[in-house]
Design a protein around this motif. Structure first.
Motif, PDB file in Angstrom:
ATOM      1  N   UNK A  43       9.449  -0.045   6.414  1.00  0.00           N
ATOM      2  CA  UNK A  43       9.336  -1.372   5.825  1.00  0.00           C
ATOM      3  C   UNK A  43       8.204  -1.470   4.819  1.00  0.00           C
ATOM      4  N   UNK A  44       7.037  -0.940   5.166  1.00  0.00           N
ATOM      5  CA  UNK A  44       5.917  -0.941   4.233  1.00  0.00           C
ATOM      6  C   UNK A  44       6.220  -0.143   2.982  1.00  0.00           C
ATOM      7  N   UNK A  45       6.943   0.939   3.182  1.00  0.00           N
ATOM      8  CA  UNK A  45       7.321   1.788   2.048  1.00  0.00           C
ATOM      9  C   UNK A  45       8.258   1.040   1.105  1.00  0.00           C
ATOM     10  N   UNK A  46       9.234   0.328   1.656  1.00  0.00           N
ATOM     11  CA  UNK A  46      10.175  -0.440   0.838  1.00  0.00           C
ATOM     12  C   UNK A  46       9.455  -1.474  -0.020  1.00  0.00           C
ATOM     13  N   UNK A  79       0.823  -0.292   6.830  1.00  0.00           N
ATOM     14  CA  UNK A  79      -0.145   0.300   5.902  1.00  0.00           C
ATOM     15  C   UNK A  79       0.224   1.753   5.600  1.00  0.00           C
ATOM     16  N   UNK A  80       0.650   2.488   6.607  1.00  0.00           N
ATOM     17  CA  UNK A  80       1.063   3.882   6.403  1.00  0.00           C
ATOM     18  C   UNK A  80       2.230   3.966   5.429  1.00  0.00           C
ATOM     19  N   UNK A  81       3.189   3.060   5.590  1.00  0.00           N
ATOM     20  CA  UNK A  81       4.337   3.058   4.687  1.00  0.00           C
ATOM     21  C   UNK A  81       3.941   2.692   3.266  1.00  0.00           C
ATOM     22  N   UNK A  82       3.028   1.721   3.119  1.00  0.00           N
ATOM     23  CA  UNK A  82       2.565   1.318   1.791  1.00  0.00           C
ATOM     24  C   UNK A  82       1.872   2.475   1.080  1.00  0.00           C
ATOM     25  N   UNK A  83       1.025   3.203   1.811  1.00  0.00           N
ATOM     26  CA  UNK A  83       0.326   4.344   1.234  1.00  0.00           C
ATOM     27  C   UNK A  83       1.309   5.446   0.856  1.00  0.00           C
ATOM     28  N   UNK A  84       2.336   5.652   1.686  1.00  0.00           N
ATOM     29  CA  UNK A  84       3.321   6.686   1.387  1.00  0.00           C
ATOM     30  C   UNK A  84       4.073   6.380   0.098  1.00  0.00           C
ATOM     31  N   UNK A  85       4.376   5.095  -0.136  1.00  0.00           N
ATOM     32  CA  UNK A  85       5.060   4.711  -1.366  1.00  0.00           C
ATOM     33  C   UNK A  85       4.192   4.999  -2.583  1.00  0.00           C
ATOM     34  N   UNK A  86       2.892   4.777  -2.441  1.00  0.00           N
ATOM     35  CA  UNK A  86       1.960   5.102  -3.524  1.00  0.00           C
ATOM     36  C   UNK A  86       1.996   6.599  -3.828  1.00  0.00           C
TER      37      UNK A  86
END
Length: 354
Positions: free
Chosen positions: A184-187, A216-223
């Protein structure tokens, strides 16, 4: 049930007296020196209790003249049909919607539902679970405030069915229902990057909450996927509460950054935080999404109804609750199931293409 009282004639000038309070299951547990759950098992599943302990409990029942009222008879027969739920925040529509899903499922089997909010407080969570056990619930559904779930495991060991809600189980013997929050964070952040944003604020809660860590982990992975350095491109701001007020505080902190390093988009850990962000941006005259794009998480009912409809990561909230309740009804000898749903990004005007 309320304690009954009756008037008696004054004796030796004394005033009216009330009848002696009926002994409760808690009184029996105290007299026998055992947990309430042990008394429950003696009444309901005596074969699970060691003979010496069972005899001690039965002696306390006899000594206190414990009355087998309607609830006690139901408990002894295994037909006390109630389930206790503890969620992180009752003011969050995500949890009230999940509770609705639980209720809808329980009603099919004529179960009743008790709901409490821990306000992200582990001690409060433990206290409510203890009260539920004292009331003889058949099962509990818990959205844990921290990684400490020993008290939930202990409750299960004492014979009360337990399911974790909105969190994957860290142990195989405990059932759970959750959403892949890393995905979800990644999306959310991948969407903002696709709109041209290269510096994004993430308004997050405490890392003691599993959902906050995973998003937060997903958000960082998207970056990282986009070739950006999450250490500089993702500006994480810990809000004081997962509420609109927390969102207001978080966005003001982001807006106070020097213009050269100010983010052009905000990813919020939930929709309540996003509501506070949108409200503050409107007050400050900052156009959404032209000057600041916003994405929330949960896709609660109001997200599509705001003056600027909110983009959000949707969780299947009602289905989460329904499935959690389903797991309580699985046979005792079946393997606990860990269910993980996939989230979905719903894009609206708050993050429209620049």
């Amino acid at each position: 049930m309320a304690n009954s009282t009756k008037a008696s004639k004054p004796a030796d000038g004394a005033g009216a007296r009330t009848a002696r309070r009926r002994a409760s299951i808690t009184d029996v547990a105290r007299a026998a020196g055992v947990a309430v759950g042990t008394v429950s098992n003696v009444l309901n599943k005596p074969d699970r209790v060691l003979p010496a302990t069972r005899e001690r409990v039965e002696a306390a029942i006899a000594e206190l003249n414990f009355v087998r009222n309607g609830s006690a008879r139901q408990l002894r027969a295994g037909t006390l049909t109630s389930v206790g739920v503890v969620v992180l925040d009752l003011s969050n529509p995500f949890f009230t919607d999940a509770a609705r899903g639980i209720q809808d499922r329980l009603e099919r089997d004529s179960f009743t539902l008790m709901v409490a909010g821990s306000d992200e407080d582990l001690d409060r969570e433990r206290r409510y679970l203890r009260l539920y056990e004292e009331h003889g619930v058949q099962g509990v559904i818990v959205s844990p405030a921290t990684d400490d779930i020993d008290h939930v495991l202990a409750l299960r060991e004492r014979g009360t069915a337990a399911v974790l809600l909105d969190r994957p189980s860290p142990v195989p013997e405990l059932a759970s229902v959750a959403v892949d929050d890393v995905a979800g964070g990644r999306l959310a952040v991948a969407h903002l990057i696709a709109q041209g944003h290269e510096r994004i604020a993430f308004l997050n809660g405490s890392h003691s909450i599993r959902q906050c860590r995973d998003r937060r982990e997903g958000a960082a992975a998207a970056m990282t996927d986009a070739g950006l350095d999450p250490e500089t491109a993702l500006v994480e701001i810990t809000v004081p509460s997962l509420t609109p007020q927390g969102g207001e505080a978080g966005i003001r902190e982001a807006l106070a950054l020097p213009a050269a390093s100010r983010p052009s988009a905000v990813f919020c850990v939930n929709d309540l935080v996003a509501l506070g962000v949108l409200r503050t941006l409107r007050r400050e005259g900052i156009a959404v999404p032209e000057e600041m794009a916003v994405v929330g998480y949960d896709d609660v009912t109001f997200a599509a109804e705001l003056a600027t409809p909110l983009s959000s990561v949707r969780q299947p909230t009602l289905e989460l609750g329904t499935r959690a309740a389903d797991l309580l009804f699985r046979p005792e000898d079946s393997a606990p199931e860990q269910v993980v749903f996939e989230p979905e990004l719903v894009t609206r005007e708050s993050s429209a293409a620049r």
